[in-house]
Structures are given as structure tokens and as C-alpha cells.
Design an enzyme around this catalytic site. Structure first.
Site, mmCIF file in Angstrom:
data_model
loop_
_atom_site.group_PDB
_atom_site.id
_atom_site.type_symbol
_atom_site.label_atom_id
_atom_site.label_comp_id
_atom_site.label_asym_id
_atom_site.label_seq_id
_atom_site.Cartn_x
_atom_site.Cartn_y
_atom_site.Cartn_z
ATOM 1 N N MET A 1 0.838 -1.195 0.000
ATOM 2 C CA MET A 1 0.000 0.000 0.000
ATOM 3 C C MET A 1 0.863 1.231 0.000
ATOM 4 S SD MET A 1 -3.384 0.729 0.266
ATOM 5 C CE MET A 1 -2.833 1.164 -1.355
ATOM 6 N N CYS A 2 1.697 1.389 -1.022
ATOM 7 C CA CYS A 2 2.560 2.560 -1.188
ATOM 8 C C CYS A 2 3.772 2.536 -0.254
ATOM 9 C CB CYS A 2 1.801 3.866 -0.997
ATOM 10 S SG CYS A 2 0.302 4.004 -1.974
ATOM 11 N N ARG A 3 4.811 3.199 -0.679
ATOM 12 C CA ARG A 3 6.026 3.436 0.106
ATOM 13 C C ARG A 3 6.420 4.895 -0.128
ATOM 14 N NH1 ARG A 3 6.952 -0.383 3.792
ATOM 15 N NH2 ARG A 3 4.787 0.294 3.903
ATOM 16 N N ASN A 41 4.268 -1.815 -6.036
ATOM 17 C CA ASN A 41 3.872 -0.403 -6.062
ATOM 18 C C ASN A 41 4.143 0.166 -7.455
ATOM 19 O OD1 ASN A 41 3.277 -0.114 -3.096
ATOM 20 N ND2 ASN A 41 5.401 -0.803 -3.005
ATOM 21 N N ASN A 115 0.687 7.084 2.969
ATOM 22 C CA ASN A 115 0.895 5.654 2.832
ATOM 23 C C ASN A 115 -0.191 4.963 3.655
ATOM 24 O OD1 ASN A 115 1.816 2.985 2.862
ATOM 25 N ND2 ASN A 115 3.375 3.414 4.402
#
Length: 285
Positions: A1-3, A41, A115
Site C-alpha cells: 500500500m505505497c512506500r 507499487n 501511505n
């Protein structure tokens, strides 16, 4: 879920912080080591940075994966900055907003990234919409949860809140409306960094010779990386990192609020990095 990752310190090429590290944000786009939700991602990326003498940051954002953009690799090699915020995205829901949905979001001197995910989006946050000026709702860059959370933060910043208080109050408001949300927020004004750990990993590194990195996960195996406890507010500049439990973070207009938005505490004890998992395969371009 995103970085995501932010830096403030002596001037560095973008690539030295984002591309060159063995487990940097570039590699985290396909092989994150500590990501709890999602695995790849590849739904967009972005980086914002500050040029000397200009308080308004520049941005480079794309809708595709960072590893497929050769122009960014060239840019990252030569552009130097004393502060940046970068992010790679795993979209919660598909949409038509393309690179407009990719962090960092920006306004004035600020860069912002989220994030996580808002549980029950968009219905869960519908009750919060009347609290925003209609012009800010109409000006949203994208129709996703992160853009709306940024609008809530920005509204507080424009109302006079300091950066840490703006993040802490927004997290409290969104978490109350959508309790299962993951709300790791990251904000910089080009000099200081503010972040929240709420439902996902967050780490920081105080670099020798000055400079601070705050990131979703370590970009290398340097033992000086420290993990931020969950439900914690972080404030940092080039030399100091201060941590405050979010339940203890005072609103900006309260008598207990520290000057300049700095949480009134000292760094919390930090754990050593966990052993790194086995490396993943390179992506196909």
C-alpha cells in the site's frame, strides 16, 4: 500500500537517496521488505524537491512504475537538493486520475504523501466534507482518499496550524470517522519533516554529518535505522528527531503546544532493524 521517503540535510542527488541504495524507494516499487498491505507499487510514482533559493518545490510525477521511466533515472542522477519527498504507489481502487493521483501532493512550500488507505472510502469521510471550503473540494487534484486527506491537512495549515499539529489532528479526525484506516502521513516544508505512524511501518535515519531520512522502510541495512512505534507523531530537522505518542500530541492552539510545532518530547527508544528477507526478482521492463 505505497512506500514513501523524505529527506532534509546537505545537498544530495535525488538518485543517491531514491535509486542507488540497495533497498531504496526505486526497488521498493517491486520488492518492498516490510510492506504489510500489497506487494507491488507500480500504479504511479512521484518526487518533489527544493531548488536553492526557491521555497516552492518542483515535482515529477508519472502514472506508471518508476522502473519503466528512463527519464527519471537521468533526472535523478543530476538534480541535487537539500530536501525531497518521494513516493511509489499501489492504488487502493482503480481510477482515471493518472499521475494526478500520485504523491507528492503540493501547495505553497509543502509536499505531502499518504501511505495507507481510508476504510470505507468515500462514504466514510462524507461527513467531513462540509468542514472544507467548497473551493478546496473543487480543487482536489484527484478523486481518491489520499487527495482528500491532503485537503484536510492543507486546510489546517492554511488556518495557522503547525505541520505536526495539522497531521495529528487530521489523523484523529479521519480515524474517528473511519476507524480501520491506515494513516501514515508524511509532510515537509523543505526544512523540517513531520510524519505519522498509524497502521503501517515508519523508520528514520539520522545520517552522519547531518541530514535526516524518514521512510516507510530502511533503504539499506545500516544499523542506525530506528523504527517509529505505531500511533506516533514524528517531527525532524537535519539534526533532531522527536517522537510523540499521537494520543499525547497537543493541538496547535492549546497551552501545551510547543513552539514551531515541535512535539514536546525526546526520541522514544527504538528497536533494531529486523533481518532482511531474501531479495526478490527484478521486474521486467
Amino acid at each position: 500500500m505505497c512506500r514513501h521517503l523524505a529527506y532534509t540535510g546537505p545537498a544530495e542527488p535525488l538518485g543517491r537517496l531514491l535509486v542507488e541504495p540497495p533497498h531504496g524507494l526505486y526497488r521498493q516499487s517491486w520488492a518492498p521488505r516490510r510492506q504489510r498491505h500489497g506487494t507491488v507499487n507500480a500504479d504511479g510514482f512521484g518526487v518533489g524537491w527544493y531548488a536553492e533559493g526557491d521555497p516552492v518545490p518542483a515535482r515529477y510525477r508519472r502514472a506508471g512504475p518508476i522502473w519503466a521511466d528512463q527519464s527519471f533515472a537521468d533526472l535523478a542522477r543530476v538534480v541535487r537538493t537539500t530536501a525531497l519527498l518521494g513516493a511509489v504507489r499501489d492504488a487502493t481502487l482503480s481510477g482515471a486520475d493518472a499521475e494526478a493521483a500520485a504523491a507528492p501532493f503540493a501547495a505553497g512550500p509543502w509536499l505531502f504523501s499518504h501511505n495507507g488507505a481510508v476504510a470505507g472510502w468515500p462514504g466514510a469521510l462524507a461527513p467531513l466534507a462540509p468542514g472544507l471550503p467548497p473551493g478546496e473540494l473543487l480543487a482536489l487534484e484527484a478523486r481518491n482518499d489520499s487527495a482528500f486527506v491532503w485537503a484536510l491537512v492543507l486546510n489546517r495549515l492554511r488556518g495557522g496550524r503547525e505541520e505536526p499539529s495539522a497531521l495529528a489532528e487530521t489523523v484523529a479526525e479521519v480515524a474517528a470517522a473511519a476507524p480501520a484506516s491506515r494513516l501514515n502521513l508524511l509532510l515537509t516544508n523543505g526544512v523540517t519533516l513531520a510524519a505519522t505512524a498509524w497502521g503501517d511501518t515508519l523508520w528514520y535515519l539520522s545520517r552522519p554529518g547531518g541530514g535526516t531520512v524518514v521512510a516507510s522502510e530502511p533503504y539499506d541495512d545500516d544499523p542506525r535505522w530506528r523504527e517509529v512505534p505505531d500511533r506516533t507523531l514524528l517531527w525532524a530537522d537535519r539534526t533532531d528527531v522527536l517522537l510523540t505518542p499521537l494520543k499525547d500530541a497537543a493541538p496547535a492552539d492549546s497551552p501545551e503546544a510547543p513552539a514551531h510545532g515541535r512535539p514536546a518530547t525526546t526520541p522514544a527508544p527504538a528497536s533494531a532493524p529486523a533481518p532482511a528477507p531474501a531479495p526478490a526478482k527484478e521486474p521486467r521492463t
